[in-house]
Design an enzyme around this catalytic site. Sequence first.
Site, PDB file in Angstrom:
ATOM      1  N   ARG A 333       0.788  -1.234   0.000  1.00 36.80           N
ATOM      2  CA  ARG A 333       0.000   0.000   0.000  1.00 36.80           C
ATOM      3  C   ARG A 333       0.820   1.283   0.000  1.00 36.80           C
ATOM      4  NH1 ARG A 333      -2.670   0.699   6.016  1.00 36.80           N
ATOM      5  NH2 ARG A 333      -0.749   0.702   7.238  1.00 36.80           N
ATOM      6  N   GLU A 476      -6.080   2.307   6.582  1.00 35.63           N
ATOM      7  CA  GLU A 476      -6.180   3.771   6.678  1.00 35.63           C
ATOM      8  C   GLU A 476      -6.035   4.416   5.299  1.00 35.63           C
ATOM      9  OE1 GLU A 476      -4.149   7.427   6.303  1.00 35.63           O
ATOM     10  OE2 GLU A 476      -2.769   5.870   6.983  1.00 35.63           O
TER      11      GLU A 476
END
Length: 553
Positions: A333, A476
């Site tokens: 990510r 997140e």
Amino acid sequence: MSTESEPPKVQEEVDSSSQSISKKAAKKEAAKKAKEERRKEAEAAASAASALSIEEEGPLANNYGDVPLQELQSVNDPQTGKWSEAVSGREWTEVGALNGSLKDQEVLIRGRVHTTRPVGNKLAFVVVRERVSTVQCLATVKPDSVSKEMVRFARSLSNESIVDVIGVVSVPDVEIKGATQQVEVQIKKLYCVSRAAKTPITIEDASRSEAEIEKASKEGVQLPRVNQDTRLNNRVIDIRTLANQGIFRIQSQVGNIFRQFLLSENFVEIHTPKLIAGSSEGGSAVFRLDYKGQSACLAQSPQLHKQMSICGDFGRVFETGPVFRAEDSYTHRHLCEFTGLDVEMEIKKHYSEVMDIVDRLFVTIFDGLNNVCKKELEAVAKQYPFEPLKYKPKTLRLTFEEGVQMLKDAGVEIDPLGDLNTESERKLGQLVLEKYGTEFYILHRYPLAVRPFYTMPCHDNSLYSNSFDVFIRGEEIISGAQRIHIPEFLAERAQACGIDVKTISTYIDSFRYGAPPHGGFGVGLERVVMLFCGLNNIRKTSLYPRDPLRIAP
């Protein structure tokens, strides 16, 4: 005698070795020349055959062929050639617009040759692809329009070549499984606008799902699997797949809805510099460079400048632009360069006003994608199956302390004043889904120690801050907060975080002439798309990704 006879033997061996090497080189060169000769002969034969067939056919020869460069140089004269004459006065119909309502109508379409399939000498199937849509076209021998040579021409088209097709729309009685459009085009004219060379990877292989590969493997068939590096090394081919076309059209819509929503909320779009004198976030993870003899770096975010813009009385601002992070993060990510969607706004009374914008903005984005990008989402899901995102019309908000307590109740020990690691974030996402039925939520009042220097501490407990993170599927995607707008306090916090105040003096000085309370947030565009589509790697949602190991193409 022996001393006199040995040198000739040595010389003999040297001569023999040299002859062997020269023979090998000669053979290699001869093979290379022969291969080149065969290629030229094949091209000449193909060209001759094409010319001969056209000469033999008469009028039907005008219904197909390769379009010469002269006709593609924006010439308006329909008499320039057979293609120019055929398309003159016609409008192109998009492949995605072909449906039953066009039955028996003649259409002109342009697309890539997705696949070809000959059936005897008098019939050829050509599947034409335009972006995320495909349609099956049939070249069938007909005395008045389609010759055997034209069918042969259709069969000769290489995959990925760009073609123009003029034909009549028909609706078959059975489902068409090999194309997205449930109609066929009966070819009357067929022209190749651009022939494609053999591609390093095939669209068929690059479009294959893991489920297809595993199913074939169980049946004893080994299908090619195109790995990530191979895809990225041949990105111009890889992004032609229906799934990738879907991903980046979804990404385009996220940016579009983001902009339109904020403009409707009286935000002003700004564009800030990416070359700055000091770190914008603190820490050492910056790309440093020489700027005309001065030390500079690439901006880790537009944070400082968007705050300065609030001090310049814009009230509410947003920006879409590149963000640079020099972290050595080899994860699914993280990227060294990504597209940031940044927002900053005045706060009238409470930092919850910023979270209100986040709430309505992202619900609008999710609703918009589900309504506008149905075809694109289907294309992505076909290759990378995922469940639609679960979210609520009013976004759930939990305090950091509440999140920590949920984890503790589930047997996960967390430092109450530390940050959440990746495993804790995922576990909390799972717990939130089970308890509240949503995969999208806001966690606020984070510990001050884990936030940037410009974050405003909580009024009732200075160990916590007026900040928040937002999560999708347990990961997140957004960080936001109320900012410190008092210059003395800001300088104090910067020093406490190890930042040289001199490098951000213009930033701090901008608050000395009256600064309103304000806050904002930043989100990575690629991460939003990755998580909304349930993908397993952010490189799938970055058009040309930049990570610690990749700076090309």
